[in-house]
Design a protein around this motif. Structure first.
Motif, mmCIF file in Angstrom:
data_model
loop_
_atom_site.group_PDB
_atom_site.id
_atom_site.type_symbol
_atom_site.label_atom_id
_atom_site.label_comp_id
_atom_site.label_asym_id
_atom_site.label_seq_id
_atom_site.Cartn_x
_atom_site.Cartn_y
_atom_site.Cartn_z
ATOM 1 N N ARG A 80 0.836 -1.209 0.000
ATOM 2 C CA ARG A 80 0.000 0.000 0.000
ATOM 3 C C ARG A 80 0.871 1.261 0.000
ATOM 4 O O ARG A 80 0.601 2.205 -0.742
ATOM 5 C CB ARG A 80 -0.931 0.015 1.201
ATOM 6 N N ALA A 81 1.908 1.268 0.834
ATOM 7 C CA ALA A 81 2.805 2.434 0.912
ATOM 8 C C ALA A 81 3.505 2.647 -0.437
ATOM 9 O O ALA A 81 3.648 3.792 -0.889
ATOM 10 C CB ALA A 81 3.836 2.242 2.014
ATOM 11 N N ASN A 83 2.372 1.777 -3.418
ATOM 12 C CA ASN A 83 1.392 2.264 -4.378
ATOM 13 C C ASN A 83 1.065 3.738 -4.145
ATOM 14 O O ASN A 83 0.871 4.486 -5.105
ATOM 15 C CB ASN A 83 0.131 1.412 -4.348
ATOM 16 N N GLU A 84 0.998 4.172 -2.893
ATOM 17 C CA GLU A 84 0.759 5.583 -2.592
ATOM 18 C C GLU A 84 1.930 6.432 -3.062
ATOM 19 O O GLU A 84 1.739 7.511 -3.589
ATOM 20 C CB GLU A 84 0.571 5.789 -1.086
ATOM 21 N N GLY A 85 3.163 5.930 -2.909
ATOM 22 C CA GLY A 85 4.350 6.664 -3.331
ATOM 23 C C GLY A 85 4.498 6.723 -4.837
ATOM 24 O O GLY A 85 5.169 7.599 -5.374
ATOM 25 N N GLU A 87 2.040 7.199 -6.928
ATOM 26 C CA GLU A 87 0.994 8.036 -7.534
ATOM 27 C C GLU A 87 1.543 9.343 -8.059
ATOM 28 O O GLU A 87 2.460 9.895 -7.644
ATOM 29 C CB GLU A 87 -0.115 8.324 -6.521
#
Length: 87
Positions: A80-81, A83-85, A87
């Protein structure tokens, strides 16, 4: 079908965050241990593939599955981290 990987702009900050997640987060803890810090780049590379099982195995230290429940949770958080980074 081949997945498309996004480019991460600030890998050093993301690598640090991933290492801290792998090390174990708790109130007041801001840095990972040396062992988890050294694993950060490798975990980042595996997280880029989206393979949470492989990330979990790397955290657990066995190098193969199945990983323990705690490491599976950390792996999901790392993906998740990442994928957030990305973006």
């Amino acid at each position: 079908m081949s997945p498309t990987l996004a480019l991460v702009r600030d890998t050093s900050a993301l690598e640090q965050r991933i290492a801290l997640i792998a090390c174990g987060q708790r109130p007041g803890k801001t840095q990972p241990c040396d062992s988890c810090r050294r694993k950060g780049a490798g975990l980042l590379n595996v997280a880029a593939t989206g393979a949470a099982d492989a990330v979990a195995a790397a955290i657990c230290g066995t190098g193969k599955g199945p990983a323990c429940h705690g490491c599976k949770d950390k792996a999901a958080e790392i993906v998740r981290a990442y994928n957030e980074g990305a973006e």
